[in-house]
Design an enzyme around this catalytic site. Structure first.
Site, PDB file in Angstrom:
ATOM      1  N   ALA A   1     -17.626   8.309 -45.089  1.00 29.42           N
ATOM      2  CA  ALA A   1     -19.051   9.449 -46.036  1.00 29.42           C
ATOM      3  C   ALA A   1     -18.350   8.565 -47.434  1.00 29.42           C
ATOM      4  O   ALA A   1     -19.566   9.125 -48.008  1.00 29.42           O
ATOM      5  CB  ALA A   1     -17.956  11.095 -46.035  1.00 29.42           C
ATOM      6  N   TYR A   2     -17.113   8.417 -48.245  1.00 29.69           N
ATOM      7  CA  TYR A   2     -16.653   7.931 -49.423  1.00 29.69           C
ATOM      8  C   TYR A   2     -17.925   6.508 -49.812  1.00 29.69           C
ATOM      9  O   TYR A   2     -18.807   6.557 -50.609  1.00 29.69           O
ATOM     10  CB  TYR A   2     -15.671   8.074 -49.645  1.00 29.69           C
ATOM     11  CG  TYR A   2     -15.302   7.882 -50.577  1.00 29.69           C
ATOM     12  CD1 TYR A   2     -15.191   7.909 -52.435  1.00 29.69           C
ATOM     13  CD2 TYR A   2     -14.997   6.664 -51.097  1.00 29.69           C
ATOM     14  CE1 TYR A   2     -14.587   7.613 -53.277  1.00 29.69           C
ATOM     15  CE2 TYR A   2     -15.214   5.775 -52.488  1.00 29.69           C
ATOM     16  CZ  TYR A   2     -14.619   6.809 -53.563  1.00 29.69           C
ATOM     17  OH  TYR A   2     -14.458   5.960 -54.959  1.00 29.69           O
ATOM     18  N   SER A   3     -17.989   6.109 -48.603  1.00 29.96           N
ATOM     19  CA  SER A   3     -18.517   4.347 -48.971  1.00 29.96           C
ATOM     20  C   SER A   3     -19.683   4.529 -48.804  1.00 29.96           C
ATOM     21  O   SER A   3     -20.155   3.661 -49.686  1.00 29.96           O
ATOM     22  CB  SER A   3     -17.751   3.702 -47.677  1.00 29.96           C
ATOM     23  OG  SER A   3     -17.830   2.170 -47.668  1.00 29.96           O
TER      24      SER A   3
ATOM     25  N   SER B   1     -21.960   6.863 -49.640  1.00 29.54           N
ATOM     26  CA  SER B   1     -21.681   8.062 -51.395  1.00 29.54           C
ATOM     27  C   SER B   1     -21.732   6.650 -52.242  1.00 29.54           C
ATOM     28  O   SER B   1     -23.094   6.838 -53.058  1.00 29.54           O
ATOM     29  CB  SER B   1     -21.504   8.691 -51.226  1.00 29.54           C
ATOM     30  OG  SER B   1     -19.959   8.503 -51.690  1.00 29.54           O
TER      31      SER B   1
END
Length: 263
Positions: free
Chosen positions: A157-159, A161
């Protein structure tokens, strides 16, 4: 070297702690006029007080950057107070779930971090653009992450974003360039601090049954320089990108990670 940031009206999101605090005080030491924006104004006020003690003006504005109406209001209040917006530094962001595969990540977890890391930055950049275009000058620095340059297992999810933020940065750079506006992305690697130690390293401790110190060393060994970045390392990169020293750089991803993403 004089970066010529004195009196430059600089909006900084997420200034209350960690990288945001370091960035705010770095600009204050350069003599910039600060507008410090975030949800928790009580947490921001001590940073503003530190900046004022350095002899600069520091306005605190309540803003949830995921709300486009509040982002527009931030830009309006800045112009009303100081007449212009020279620099925007988007530090505000989150880490999302750590150690989860893509199929373990919930839709809400994914949407929440994309909303904060991508939509929030889109809202603030969009909000300041009319002013920067009108004055034919502006510097936008988005703080991304090296997991947006190379994918990372357990951080989908972080990647995602931060990959998306790169696209936002590059498209704005192409569109705003003819108006003498630079838009760049500073991409930190792991940055020492509570979030790194208590979330990222804690995940390694649990996963591999090692100590916290061993987890920190394990991360450092991934980098050519064998050390984890500090908040000040990121702040210095933001100063560079916000100054006219980097006037011929736009749409750039600048890794600040001790040598990982680019090697």
């Amino acid at each position: 070297m004089d970066l010529n940031l004195k009196n430059k009206v600089t909006v900084i999101t997420g200034p209350a702690k960690g990288m945001g605090r370091a960035v705010s005080l770095a600009f204050a030491r350069e003599g910039a006029t600060l507008v410090l924006a975030g949800r928790d104004t009580a947490a921001i006020e001590p940073v503003a007080a530190e900046a004022r003690a350095l002899g600069v003006q520091a306005l605190v504005v309540a803003c949830d950057m995921t709300d486009p109406v509040q982002a527009d209001a931030l830009a309006k209040e800045t112009v009303e107070a100081f007449g212009r917006i020279d620099v925007l530094v988007n530090v505000a962001g989150g880490s999302g779930p750590i150690g989860k595969t893509g199929w373990e990540t919930t839709a809400d977890e994914f949407n929440d971090i994309v909303q904060l890391n991508m939509t929030g930055c889109f809202n603030t950049v969009r909000a300041v653009m009319p002013t920067m275009i009108g004055q034919r000058y502006g510097k936008v620095v988005n703080v991304g992450g090296t997991f947006g340059l190379k994918g990372r297992a357990g951080r989908l999810a972080y990647s995602a974003s931060k990959w998306g933020l790169r696209g936002i940065t590059k498209s704005f750079a192409l569109e705003a360039g003819p108006h003498n506006i630079n838009v760049n992305n500073v991409a930190p690697g792991m940055v020492d601090g509570p979030r790194f130690r208590e979330k990222v390293c804690a995940n390694l401790v649990e996963k591999h049954g090692i100590t916290l110190d061993e987890a920190m060393t394990k991360h450092a060994q991934d980098y050519a320089l064998r050390r984890v970045s500090t908040d000040e390392d990121i702040a210095n990169a933001c100063l560079f990108m916000a100054s006219d020293v980097s006037r011929q750089m736009t749409g750039v991803d600048l890794p600040v990670d001790g040598g990982w993403a680019a090697l």
